[in-house]
Design a protein around this motif. Structure first.
Motif, PDB file in Angstrom:
ATOM      1  N   PHE A  60     -41.804  14.553  -7.846  1.00  0.00           N
ATOM      2  CA  PHE A  60     -41.793  16.017  -7.972  1.00  0.00           C
ATOM      3  C   PHE A  60     -40.431  16.595  -7.565  1.00  0.00           C
ATOM      4  CE2 PHE A  60     -46.170  14.749  -7.003  1.00  0.00           C
ATOM      5  CZ  PHE A  60     -46.808  15.213  -8.142  1.00  0.00           C
ATOM      6  N   SER A  61     -39.388  15.960  -8.093  1.00  0.00           N
ATOM      7  CA  SER A  61     -38.023  16.399  -7.771  1.00  0.00           C
ATOM      8  C   SER A  61     -37.445  17.337  -8.823  1.00  0.00           C
ATOM      9  CB  SER A  61     -37.110  15.184  -7.612  1.00  0.00           C
ATOM     10  OG  SER A  61     -37.587  14.339  -6.588  1.00  0.00           O
ATOM     11  N   PHE A  62     -37.991  17.309 -10.039  1.00  0.00           N
ATOM     12  CA  PHE A  62     -37.532  18.209 -11.089  1.00  0.00           C
ATOM     13  C   PHE A  62     -38.337  19.506 -11.029  1.00  0.00           C
ATOM     14  CE2 PHE A  62     -36.715  14.079 -13.467  1.00  0.00           C
ATOM     15  CZ  PHE A  62     -35.380  14.052 -13.100  1.00  0.00           C
ATOM     16  N   SER A  63     -37.654  20.608 -11.211  1.00  0.00           N
ATOM     17  CA  SER A  63     -38.375  21.874 -11.327  1.00  0.00           C
ATOM     18  C   SER A  63     -39.013  21.948 -12.708  1.00  0.00           C
ATOM     19  CB  SER A  63     -37.423  23.050 -11.116  1.00  0.00           C
ATOM     20  OG  SER A  63     -36.443  23.075 -12.132  1.00  0.00           O
ATOM     21  N   PRO A  64     -40.166  22.577 -12.839  1.00  0.00           N
ATOM     22  CA  PRO A  64     -40.827  22.674 -14.154  1.00  0.00           C
ATOM     23  C   PRO A  64     -39.940  23.315 -15.214  1.00  0.00           C
ATOM     24  CG  PRO A  64     -42.317  23.350 -12.403  1.00  0.00           C
ATOM     25  CD  PRO A  64     -40.973  23.192 -11.766  1.00  0.00           C
ATOM     26  N   TYR A 133     -29.159  13.487  -0.311  1.00  0.00           N
ATOM     27  CA  TYR A 133     -28.397  12.722  -1.303  1.00  0.00           C
ATOM     28  C   TYR A 133     -29.357  12.146  -2.349  1.00  0.00           C
ATOM     29  CZ  TYR A 133     -30.019   8.413   0.902  1.00  0.00           C
ATOM     30  OH  TYR A 133     -30.790   7.399   1.399  1.00  0.00           O
ATOM     31  N   VAL A 134     -28.772  11.717  -3.453  1.00  0.00           N
ATOM     32  CA  VAL A 134     -29.537  11.114  -4.545  1.00  0.00           C
ATOM     33  C   VAL A 134     -28.799   9.859  -5.003  1.00  0.00           C
ATOM     34  CG1 VAL A 134     -30.377  11.364  -6.915  1.00  0.00           C
ATOM     35  CG2 VAL A 134     -30.488  13.307  -5.332  1.00  0.00           C
ATOM     36  N   PHE A 160     -24.261  12.984  -9.014  1.00  0.00           N
ATOM     37  CA  PHE A 160     -25.315  13.215  -8.022  1.00  0.00           C
ATOM     38  C   PHE A 160     -24.780  13.214  -6.583  1.00  0.00           C
ATOM     39  CE2 PHE A 160     -27.478  11.445 -11.726  1.00  0.00           C
ATOM     40  CZ  PHE A 160     -28.554  12.303 -11.859  1.00  0.00           C
ATOM     41  N   TYR A 161     -23.459  13.089  -6.444  1.00  0.00           N
ATOM     42  CA  TYR A 161     -22.875  13.015  -5.109  1.00  0.00           C
ATOM     43  C   TYR A 161     -23.095  14.332  -4.368  1.00  0.00           C
ATOM     44  CZ  TYR A 161     -19.409  12.345  -1.419  1.00  0.00           C
ATOM     45  OH  TYR A 161     -18.778  12.241  -0.196  1.00  0.00           O
ATOM     46  N   GLN A 162     -23.662  14.241  -3.177  1.00  0.00           N
ATOM     47  CA  GLN A 162     -23.944  15.389  -2.303  1.00  0.00           C
ATOM     48  C   GLN A 162     -24.843  16.430  -2.997  1.00  0.00           C
ATOM     49  OE1 GLN A 162     -20.156  16.896  -0.881  1.00  0.00           O
ATOM     50  NE2 GLN A 162     -20.087  15.371   0.788  1.00  0.00           N
ATOM     51  N   VAL A 163     -25.736  15.951  -3.849  1.00  0.00           N
ATOM     52  CA  VAL A 163     -26.704  16.835  -4.513  1.00  0.00           C
ATOM     53  C   VAL A 163     -28.054  16.678  -3.824  1.00  0.00           C
ATOM     54  CG1 VAL A 163     -27.994  17.215  -6.640  1.00  0.00           C
ATOM     55  CG2 VAL A 163     -25.529  16.875  -6.735  1.00  0.00           C
ATOM     56  N   ALA A 165     -32.221  17.186  -3.677  1.00  0.00           N
ATOM     57  CA  ALA A 165     -33.359  17.235  -4.594  1.00  0.00           C
ATOM     58  C   ALA A 165     -34.598  17.648  -3.808  1.00  0.00           C
ATOM     59  CB  ALA A 165     -33.577  15.866  -5.230  1.00  0.00           C
ATOM     60  N   PRO A 166     -35.409  18.520  -4.335  1.00  0.00           N
ATOM     61  CA  PRO A 166     -35.199  19.239  -5.594  1.00  0.00           C
ATOM     62  C   PRO A 166     -34.212  20.391  -5.415  1.00  0.00           C
ATOM     63  CG  PRO A 166     -37.258  19.916  -4.582  1.00  0.00           C
ATOM     64  CD  PRO A 166     -36.713  18.833  -3.709  1.00  0.00           C
ATOM     65  N   SER A 167     -33.439  20.613  -6.466  1.00  0.00           N
ATOM     66  CA  SER A 167     -32.498  21.738  -6.474  1.00  0.00           C
ATOM     67  C   SER A 167     -32.002  21.924  -7.900  1.00  0.00           C
ATOM     68  CB  SER A 167     -31.316  21.470  -5.536  1.00  0.00           C
ATOM     69  OG  SER A 167     -30.481  20.466  -6.079  1.00  0.00           O
ATOM     70  N   PRO A 168     -31.503  23.100  -8.240  1.00  0.00           N
ATOM     71  CA  PRO A 168     -30.952  23.313  -9.579  1.00  0.00           C
ATOM     72  C   PRO A 168     -29.799  22.357  -9.900  1.00  0.00           C
ATOM     73  CG  PRO A 168     -31.334  25.416  -8.501  1.00  0.00           C
ATOM     74  CD  PRO A 168     -31.530  24.355  -7.456  1.00  0.00           C
ATOM     75  N   LYS A 169     -29.008  21.997  -8.865  1.00  0.00           N
ATOM     76  CA  LYS A 169     -27.899  21.070  -9.096  1.00  0.00           C
ATOM     77  C   LYS A 169     -28.417  19.683  -9.471  1.00  0.00           C
ATOM     78  CE  LYS A 169     -24.422  23.276  -6.157  1.00  0.00           C
ATOM     79  NZ  LYS A 169     -23.496  23.101  -5.010  1.00  0.00           N
TER      80      LYS A 169
END
Length: 245
Positions: A60-64, A133-134, A160-163, A165-169
């Motif tokens: 559930f890391s992606f926003s709908p 992180y991812v 994905f560096y310093q991104v 999750a979940p987040s728009p980035k």
């Protein structure tokens, strides 16, 4: 020694099947049947299966709202290079290469099963979201194997560096990574095109063998009989006898 080699070569040439009408016909039939069977099998194998595009997010890391964009990017990658595409988020650290490879293969087999000996070319993008992180890992299969080299994988990982999750980035990085692979991936020639090339070469060779086998040898016209006539030189001589009384 040269004369002996020449006679052996002539004997071998005389034994070749296209010097015998019946043997040539049988050979032609066998070759044609073999070519048809091989061609049918290769065509079955080379027929492109329905490509699978899967985006799974059990973490559930992606926003709908972002799912349509990620699925569209995955579909573009699949359409552009005629491959399967699997994107999946998994728990874990993502730091163990062997575990990542095993998890990717398991997910890929689960969602992309084209059938017995069918083309299974594609990629699997594994994402391991964590707090802060991812980790990303890309695995390739079939004709797409090696399409994502070390440098490209580093670029994907940098997205994905310093991104978080979940987040728009994170959502943006996921779709951008697929577009990056689509743009810079070194994909091989399509399986169907490769099979066509592989089919043409033996087919042309078989056609040549069959033509040699069934072609009637041209018989040189026999020379005129006068060439075999023995010419004789006749000398006309008249002896004159002297009569003496």
């Amino acid at each position: 020694m040269d004369e002996r080699k020449e006679s052996i070569l002539q004997l071998i040439l005389q034994k070749l099947p296209w010097n015998d009408g019946k043997r040539a016909f049988r050979l032609s039939v066998i070759v044609l049947v073999a070519i048809v069977l091989i061609w049918t099998f290769l065509l079955y194998v080379s027929l492109p299966p329905r490509r699978t595009v899967v985006v799974k997010d059990p973490q559930f890391s992606f926003s709908p709202e972002s799912l349509p964009d990620i699925e569209s990017a995955a579909q573009r990658l699949s359409d552009e290079h005629d491959i399967h595409v699997v994107v999946i988020t998994l728990p874990g650290t993502g730091l163990d290469e062997s575990e990542n490879k095993s998890a990717a293969l398991k997910a890929y087999k689960e969602y992309c099963n084209p059938g017995f000996l069918r083309d299974r070319s594609g990629i699997c993008l594994l994402l391991f979201p964590h707090v802060g992180y991812v980790e990303a890992a890309v695995f390739t299969y079939g004709m797409a194997r090696g399409s994502v080299n070390f440098d490209l994988e580093k670029e994907v990982d940098h997205l994905f560096y310093q991104v978080h999750a979940p987040s728009p980035k994170f959502d943006k990085a996921s779709s951008s990574s697929l577009d990056l692979i689509n743009e810079k991936g070194h994909f091989h020639i399509g399986v169907l095109r490769l099979m066509i090339v592989c089919l043409l070469l033996p087919l042309l060779l078989a056609a040549y063998v069959c033509m040699r086998a069934i072609r009637r040898k041209k018989i040189k016209p026999s020379p005129e009989s006068y060439k075999y006539r023995v010419t004789r030189n006749y000398i006309s001589r008249t002896d004159t006898f002297l009569h003496t009384d």
